[in-house]
Design a protein around this motif. Structure first.
Motif, PDB file in Angstrom:
ATOM      1  N   TYR A  85      54.835  75.201 -24.049  1.00 19.81           N
ATOM      2  CA  TYR A  85      54.038  74.874 -25.238  1.00 19.81           C
ATOM      3  C   TYR A  85      53.380  73.517 -25.012  1.00 19.81           C
ATOM      4  N   PHE A  86      52.081  73.461 -25.206  1.00 19.31           N
ATOM      5  CA  PHE A  86      51.317  72.229 -25.001  1.00 19.31           C
ATOM      6  C   PHE A  86      51.624  71.218 -26.102  1.00 19.31           C
ATOM      7  N   LEU A  87      51.876  69.960 -25.703  1.00 14.61           N
ATOM      8  CA  LEU A  87      52.088  68.878 -26.666  1.00 14.61           C
ATOM      9  C   LEU A  87      50.863  67.986 -26.769  1.00 14.61           C
ATOM     10  N   GLU A  88      50.483  67.354 -25.660  1.00 13.20           N
ATOM     11  CA  GLU A  88      49.308  66.472 -25.650  1.00 13.20           C
ATOM     12  C   GLU A  88      48.901  66.174 -24.217  1.00 13.20           C
ATOM     13  N   ILE A  89      47.701  65.618 -24.078  1.00 18.59           N
ATOM     14  CA  ILE A  89      47.194  65.295 -22.747  1.00 18.59           C
ATOM     15  C   ILE A  89      46.632  63.882 -22.743  1.00 18.59           C
ATOM     16  N   ASN A  90      46.818  63.189 -21.630  1.00 22.99           N
ATOM     17  CA  ASN A  90      46.291  61.836 -21.443  1.00 22.99           C
ATOM     18  C   ASN A  90      45.218  61.885 -20.364  1.00 22.99           C
ATOM     19  N   THR A  91      44.000  61.532 -20.718  1.00 25.23           N
ATOM     20  CA  THR A  91      42.912  61.527 -19.729  1.00 25.23           C
ATOM     21  C   THR A  91      42.796  60.181 -19.022  1.00 25.23           C
ATOM     22  N   VAL A  92      43.564  59.189 -19.508  1.00 25.32           N
ATOM     23  CA  VAL A  92      43.713  57.913 -18.804  1.00 25.32           C
ATOM     24  C   VAL A  92      45.218  57.647 -18.739  1.00 25.32           C
ATOM     25  N   PRO A  93      45.924  58.357 -17.868  1.00 17.31           N
ATOM     26  CA  PRO A  93      47.385  58.226 -17.824  1.00 17.31           C
ATOM     27  C   PRO A  93      47.836  56.884 -17.268  1.00 17.31           C
TER      28      PRO A  93
END
Length: 326
Positions: A282-290
């Protein structure tokens, strides 16, 4: 040599993490190909620091620095977590100035940073997400109506914030109002999500030599109630890379992570979190600048597969310049 502006800092509480990430980028850029500069962007001032830590103001009209003569940059390496580096504001600014910058464009940055937009968008493509309820500041709400949808326990989150800032886990209805008010201190929009019980994992995905690369999966075991800011940056979590997963689950997560990256039309580096529930991610969140500091997950995942930060940064910069010149 290409003049690279490594931008760091930002306008949120994540600035302290961004400064560490920016330092890593600055130190790992190949000096045979790049001439890097440390650029700090804060609410009160934008400036560049030289090796002696002397400050030079940034001209916001064209993003140049005057130091004996005008200094222009060939590319911007964005290492700002949160606003304005991860929500599309800086991306739009550099787009207008026609200056190449790393990472996704302003539209996709805005979508991914907004938890409501991102989860709704991905749900349309069949990606599993938690049940959620959205609230605007000063909106009258009914606790029972919210909890009938998301259940207890649940998570109350600022809709546009990173590093788990402002997140509260609510176990009882009486605590919901207080959690909502605290989340509104971070953002004018909040999202309330159902609690997903399962194993939490994080996976880095990035573009490398014109291919999408999915890095080894990391299992996250927090010493706190969930993977909050303290867990992420104060050593209050155990991170196992590669995660101990069955081949079936590993393949599902890797396939989902690549799909998410492509559905969101991302470029450069990213890292997303998932919860494994009943053998499904299940997807929680994504960081495009990790995060790229020594404590961060993405560099540790890179190390496992033997890809250097220097090579990733080099590839990202050249791909960004090529994209802007198309």
């Amino acid at each position: 040599m290409k003049k690279i502006a490594v931008v760091m800092g930002g306008y949120s509480k994540e600035s302290v993490v961004s400064l560490k990430s920016g330092k890593v980028v600055y130190e790992n850029l190949c000096r045979k190909e790049f001439d890097p500069y440390r650029i700090y962007l804060f609410k009160d001032k934008w400036f560049m620091k030289n090796e002696k830590n002397k400050e030079y103001p940034i001209n916001k009209q064209d993003f140049t620095v005057f130091r004996m003569k005008k200094l222009k940059f060939d590319c911007v390496f964005n290492a700002i977590h949160g606003t304005p580096g991860e929500d599309g504001i800086l991306q739009a600014y550099f787009e207008l100035l026609k200056i190449p910058y790393t990472g996704c464009n302003f539209h996709h940055a805005n979508v991914t940073f907004n938890k409501k937009y991102c989860s709704t968008f991905l749900k349309h493509f069949g990606i599993n997400t938690a049940e959620s309820f959205f609230l605007n500041k000063n909106q009258i709400f009914c606790s029972k109506k919210i909890l009938n949808k998301v259940g207890l326990p649940c998570f109350v989150k600022p809709n546009r914030s990173g590093s788990s800032l402002g997140i509260r886990k609510v176990y009882e209805e009486k605590d919901l109002f207080d959690a909502v008010q605290k989340a509104f201190l971070e953002d004018e929009e909040i999202i309330i999500e159902s609690f997903l019980k399962g194993k939490e994992v994080s996976v880095g995905v990035f573009s490398f030599k014109n291919e999408v690369v999915v890095l080894p999966i990391t299992e996250i075991i927090s010493q706190n109630d969930f993977f909050d800011f303290e867990s992420k940056y104060s050593g209050k979590s155990k991170e196992i890379t590669p995660a101990k997963l069955s081949k079936n689950i590993e393949n599902k997560i890797r396939n989902t992570a690549e799909k998410v990256y492509n559905f969101l039309n991302l470029s450069g580096i990213s890292r997303a979190e998932y919860i494994i529930v009943n053998e499904e991610p299940y997807f929680l969140e994504i960081n495009t600048v990790p995060g790229l500091s020594e404590e961060s997950i993405f560099p540790k995942q890179l190390k496992i597969v033997g890809i250097s930060l220097s090579d990733v940064f080099k590839n990202t910069i050249y791909a960004s310049i090529e994209k802007m010149n198309k």
